[in-house]
Write an enzyme that holds these catalytic residues in place. Structure first.
Site, PDB file in Angstrom:
ATOM      1  N   GLN A   1     -10.288  -4.059  -3.556  1.00 50.48           N
ATOM      2  CA  GLN A   1     -11.491  -3.342  -2.972  1.00 50.48           C
ATOM      3  C   GLN A   1     -12.740  -3.674  -3.816  1.00 50.48           C
ATOM      4  O   GLN A   1     -13.688  -3.719  -3.463  1.00 50.48           O
ATOM      5  CB  GLN A   1     -11.403  -1.942  -2.106  1.00 50.48           C
ATOM      6  CG  GLN A   1     -12.561  -1.358  -1.546  1.00 50.48           C
ATOM      7  CD  GLN A   1     -12.683  -2.100  -0.218  1.00 50.48           C
ATOM      8  OE1 GLN A   1     -11.981  -2.124   0.775  1.00 50.48           O
ATOM      9  NE2 GLN A   1     -14.028  -2.717  -0.144  1.00 50.48           N
TER      10      GLN A   1
ATOM     11  N   HIS B   1      -7.759   1.020  -6.111  1.00 50.90           N
ATOM     12  CA  HIS B   1      -7.764   0.184  -5.053  1.00 50.90           C
ATOM     13  C   HIS B   1      -8.468  -1.242  -5.536  1.00 50.90           C
ATOM     14  O   HIS B   1      -9.727  -1.525  -5.215  1.00 50.90           O
ATOM     15  CB  HIS B   1      -8.619   0.697  -3.761  1.00 50.90           C
ATOM     16  CG  HIS B   1      -8.577   0.044  -2.566  1.00 50.90           C
ATOM     17  ND1 HIS B   1      -7.806  -0.971  -2.410  1.00 50.90           N
ATOM     18  CD2 HIS B   1      -9.118   0.500  -1.305  1.00 50.90           C
ATOM     19  CE1 HIS B   1      -7.940  -1.243  -0.928  1.00 50.90           C
ATOM     20  NE2 HIS B   1      -8.859  -0.558  -0.379  1.00 50.90           N
TER      21      HIS B   1
ATOM     22  N   ARG C   1     -13.644  -8.837   2.151  1.00 56.19           N
ATOM     23  CA  ARG C   1     -12.259  -8.703   1.735  1.00 56.19           C
ATOM     24  C   ARG C   1     -11.429  -9.987   1.793  1.00 56.19           C
ATOM     25  O   ARG C   1     -10.465 -10.424   1.437  1.00 56.19           O
ATOM     26  CB  ARG C   1     -11.566  -7.513   2.453  1.00 56.19           C
ATOM     27  CG  ARG C   1     -12.162  -6.111   2.084  1.00 56.19           C
ATOM     28  CD  ARG C   1     -11.705  -5.640   0.949  1.00 56.19           C
ATOM     29  NE  ARG C   1     -10.124  -5.720   1.088  1.00 56.19           N
ATOM     30  CZ  ARG C   1      -9.306  -4.395   1.366  1.00 56.19           C
ATOM     31  NH1 ARG C   1      -9.992  -3.302   1.694  1.00 56.19           N
ATOM     32  NH2 ARG C   1      -8.028  -4.452   1.108  1.00 56.19           N
TER      33      ARG C   1
ATOM     34  N   CYS D   1     -16.352   1.557   1.157  1.00 56.00           N
ATOM     35  CA  CYS D   1     -15.263   0.612   1.480  1.00 56.00           C
ATOM     36  C   CYS D   1     -14.780   0.629   3.001  1.00 56.00           C
ATOM     37  O   CYS D   1     -14.086  -0.179   3.438  1.00 56.00           O
ATOM     38  CB  CYS D   1     -14.207   1.037   0.486  1.00 56.00           C
ATOM     39  SG  CYS D   1     -13.153   2.466   0.886  1.00 56.00           S
TER      40      CYS D   1
ATOM     41  N   ASP E   1     -17.398   7.280  -1.066  1.00 54.01           N
ATOM     42  CA  ASP E   1     -15.887   7.056  -0.587  1.00 54.01           C
ATOM     43  C   ASP E   1     -15.661   8.355   0.227  1.00 54.01           C
ATOM     44  O   ASP E   1     -16.466   9.171  -0.047  1.00 54.01           O
ATOM     45  CB  ASP E   1     -14.970   6.914  -1.673  1.00 54.01           C
ATOM     46  CG  ASP E   1     -13.533   6.401  -1.138  1.00 54.01           C
ATOM     47  OD1 ASP E   1     -13.665   6.170   0.040  1.00 54.01           O
ATOM     48  OD2 ASP E   1     -12.854   6.689  -1.979  1.00 54.01           O
TER      49      ASP E   1
ATOM     50  N   ARG F   1       0.773  -1.349   0.059  1.00 53.27           N
ATOM     51  CA  ARG F   1      -0.050   0.123   0.117  1.00 53.27           C
ATOM     52  C   ARG F   1       0.968   1.222   0.018  1.00 53.27           C
ATOM     53  O   ARG F   1       1.694   1.461   0.914  1.00 53.27           O
ATOM     54  CB  ARG F   1      -0.921   0.023   1.176  1.00 53.27           C
ATOM     55  CG  ARG F   1      -1.611   1.172   1.550  1.00 53.27           C
ATOM     56  CD  ARG F   1      -2.914   1.401   2.487  1.00 53.27           C
ATOM     57  NE  ARG F   1      -3.811   0.440   1.972  1.00 53.27           N
ATOM     58  CZ  ARG F   1      -5.089   0.780   2.679  1.00 53.27           C
ATOM     59  NH1 ARG F   1      -5.149   1.527   3.494  1.00 53.27           N
ATOM     60  NH2 ARG F   1      -6.006  -0.057   1.944  1.00 53.27           N
TER      61      ARG F   1
HETATM   62  N1   CP Z   1     -11.141  -0.338   2.781  1.00 56.61           N
HETATM   63  C1   CP Z   1     -10.010  -0.298   3.137  1.00 56.61           C
HETATM   64  O1   CP Z   1      -8.921  -0.606   2.173  1.00 56.61           O
HETATM   65  O2   CP Z   1      -9.593  -0.129   4.503  1.00 56.61           O
HETATM   66  P1   CP Z   1      -8.400   0.147   5.508  1.00 56.61           P
HETATM   67  O3   CP Z   1      -7.994   1.537   4.688  1.00 56.61           O
HETATM   68  O4   CP Z   1      -8.661   0.025   6.743  1.00 56.61           O
HETATM   69  O5   CP Z   1      -7.304  -0.945   4.811  1.00 56.61           O
HETATM   70  N1  NVA Z   2     -10.026   6.576  -1.000  1.00 56.55           N
HETATM   71  C1  NVA Z   2      -9.720   6.412   0.428  1.00 56.55           C
HETATM   72  C2  NVA Z   2     -10.129   4.953   0.488  1.00 56.55           C
HETATM   73  C3  NVA Z   2      -9.557   4.259   1.823  1.00 56.55           C
HETATM   74  C4  NVA Z   2      -9.569   2.693   1.968  1.00 56.55           C
HETATM   75  C5  NVA Z   2      -8.264   6.519   0.586  1.00 56.55           C
HETATM   76  O1  NVA Z   2      -7.469   6.419  -0.367  1.00 56.55           O
HETATM   77  O2  NVA Z   2      -7.801   7.085   1.810  1.00 56.55           O
END
Ligand code: CP
Ligand code: NVA
Length: 310
Positions: free
Chosen positions: A135, A132, A289, A261, A221, A105
């Protein structure tokens, strides 16, 4: 010369591979419900690299790997040599010598691509600024659970549709053959180059009511994604009219499902009434997930072993 296959973006697997993955995720979910042990990744190791915060991604990938009989190592950038200036290619080369698969990530997509270039094992995108994908796969799997199929359905995404979530939903639209309506204020739609992935499947709108009218699924989101914190006040102002509330949900189809998400900000992009309603699938979405990523880990790791044995 490496022959490994990463999972960095939606286009990295075909529609047929996704169909197989969803079948397997369903089996793995059923196995877990009936407490059947599945040990297909015994002896394999996943390394997770986090350069942004996470709850679900960290938990679900680790639980997935361990439940499949494997091992998981969390290499957070902040307490490794990565934050003390060790070059990314050097880290990538070393990580690849210890494990069978990496989940990363990070911020820019160029960074995960560079990591992958120097890492001998498959790399999975656990969220970047540009997408993502794990997700979105989970969200589409959750829609199929609730509505039978996602093919031909209308999905309405409200708010900051230029986010990593919005972008991956756009990329997946042509692969999974659903209609995607994106309702955002000026400057918050995905770039034309992103929309070009699914030109016949995506409609850009200003009006959230128009987007949700008769829709099968309503999605939102956060308004401020990780890394955008300095813009938070401006975003709150710009996106103020794009909250998903009960009145907006009433415009969707009677069977409409709400997805987010998570993490969610009740009172900003969604009201508590909507996210905590029975029409909200967010807790199943979070659980899924685990099942979808088990199927993905199995597929990526075992396919890589077959390829390297050739
Ligand atoms: N939805 C998601 O990816 O959650 P986190 O940021 O908690 O991993
Ligand atoms: N768009 C959000 C998704 C978190 C899972 C971010 O990148 O923070």
């Amino acid at each position: 010369m490496t022959t490994k296959r990463d999972y960095l973006k939606i286009a990295d697997l075909s529609a047929a591979e996704y169909a197989g993955l969803f079948r397997r995720a369903k089996e793995l979910k059923a196995a877990r419900k009936s407490r059947l042990m599945v040990r297909t990744l015994a002896g394999r190791t996943l390394v997770m690299i986090f350069e942004k915060h996470s709850t679900r991604t960290r938990l679900s990938f680790e639980a997935a790997m361990v439940q499949l009989g494997g091992l998981c190592i969390d290499l957070s950038a902040s307490n490794s040599q990565m934050s003390r200036g060790e070059p990314l290619p050097d880290t990538a080369r070393v990580v690849g010598r210890y494990c069978d698969v990496v989940m990363m990530r990070t911020f820019g997509d160029a960074r995960i691509e560079e990591f992958s270039k120097f890492c001998d094992v498959p790399v999975i995108n656990g969220l970047t600024d540009g997408g993502h994908p794990v997700q979105i796969l989970t969200d589409l799997f959750t829609i199929e659970e609730r509505l039978g199929t996602v093919k031909g359905k209308t999905l309405a995404f409200i708010g900051d549709t230029a986010s990593n979530m919005g972008r991956s939903f756009v990329e997946a639209a042509s692969v999974f053959d659903y209609q995607l309506r994106l309702a955002s204020p000026a400057g918050y739609h995905p770039a034309a180059a992103v929309v070009a992935h699914s030109p016949r499947h995506v409609t850009l709108l200003r009006d959230p009511k128009e987007a949700v009218a008769g829709a099968d699924v309503v999605i939102t989101d956060v308004w401020t994604s990780m890394g955008q914190e300095a813009e938070s006040a401006q975003r709150l102002k710009d996106l103020g009219g794009y909250q998903v509330d009960a009145a907006l949900m009433r415009g969707a189809a009677p069977h409409a499902v709400f997805l987010h998400c998570l993490p969610a900000h009740r009172g900003e992009e969604v009201t508590g009434e909507v996210i905590d309603a029975p029409t909200s699938a967010v807790w199943d979405e979070a659980e899924n997930r685990l099942h979808v990523q088990k199927a993905l880990l199995e597929y990526v790791v075992l396919e890589n072993e077959k390829r390297s044995a050739r």
